[in-house]
Scaffold this motif. Structure first.
Motif, PDB file in Angstrom:
ATOM      1  N   ARG A 129       5.821   0.444  12.667  1.00  0.00           N
ATOM      2  CA  ARG A 129       5.317   0.685  11.310  1.00  0.00           C
ATOM      3  C   ARG A 129       4.722   2.076  11.174  1.00  0.00           C
ATOM      4  NH1 ARG A 129       2.034  -4.127   8.531  1.00  0.00           N
ATOM      5  NH2 ARG A 129       2.820  -3.169   6.655  1.00  0.00           N
ATOM      6  N   LYS A 182       7.536   4.657  11.180  1.00  0.00           N
ATOM      7  CA  LYS A 182       8.213   4.676   9.875  1.00  0.00           C
ATOM      8  C   LYS A 182       7.379   5.444   8.857  1.00  0.00           C
ATOM      9  CE  LYS A 182      11.114   2.901   6.749  1.00  0.00           C
ATOM     10  NZ  LYS A 182      12.416   3.486   6.538  1.00  0.00           N
ATOM     11  N   ALA A 183       6.045   5.244   8.866  1.00  0.00           N
ATOM     12  CA  ALA A 183       5.167   5.954   7.941  1.00  0.00           C
ATOM     13  C   ALA A 183       5.167   7.460   8.230  1.00  0.00           C
ATOM     14  CB  ALA A 183       3.745   5.400   8.038  1.00  0.00           C
ATOM     15  N   MET A 186      -3.765   1.643   8.016  1.00  0.00           N
ATOM     16  CA  MET A 186      -2.767   1.573   9.082  1.00  0.00           C
ATOM     17  C   MET A 186      -3.313   2.045  10.428  1.00  0.00           C
ATOM     18  SD  MET A 186       0.822   2.776   7.411  1.00  0.00           S
ATOM     19  CE  MET A 186       1.791   2.149   8.762  1.00  0.00           C
TER      20      MET A 186
END
Length: 146
Positions: free
Chosen positions: A32, A35-36, A76
């Motif tokens: 994740r 991807k960010a 995040m």
């Protein structure tokens, strides 16, 4: 020119892997977060890391090592509301291990339940200990001779 090894955040990354998968080789970055990072830079996550030009790799390195807090939302991060500084942080590589070690030492020092379990070497998170988690010699039942 193709680069087989790219060094980011004190970690050697495989240039043959896609950017998103290669970034997960850095401790503290999962799928994740990778991807960010690729979307924050506008990179194709499926492009090979070794095929990127030097300027793009430098932008990627700078974002991962220095500017992560500015480009990624704080929810995040892997260390929100750090007990020592009070800030939202995202730790990478050696810092992850160091923070974990400090947290365990603090639990042992204040003698909370988890700290006592850590100190004794027992399971900490409520796992079964009657039959598993033993260290050393096996001890069984001694039978009488007939």
């Amino acid at each position: 020119m193709f680069k087989h090894i790219v060094r980011i955040a004190d970690t050697d990354l495989d240039g043959n892997k896609p950017v998103m998968i290669a970034l997960t080789g850095i401790k503290g970055i999962g799928l994740r977060m990778a991807k960010a990072i690729t979307s924050a830079l506008g990179l194709n996550p499926r492009a090979k890391l070794g095929e990127l030009d030097d300027e793009t790799i430098e932008r990627l390195r700078k974002l991962v090592e220095e500017e992560l807090e500015q480009h990624i939302p704080s929810w995040m991060f892997n260390r929100r509301k750090d007990p020592y500084s009070g800030k939202d942080l995202h730790l990478l590589s050696k810092d992850v291990d160091f923070a974990k070690m400090l947290d365990i030492e603090k639990m042992i020092k204040i003698k909370c339940y988890r700290g006592v379990r850590h100190a004794k070497g027992y399971k900490v998170r409520g796992q079964r200990t009657r039959s598993t988690g033993r260290k050393g010699m096996t001890v069984g039942v001694v039978r009488r001779k007939k």
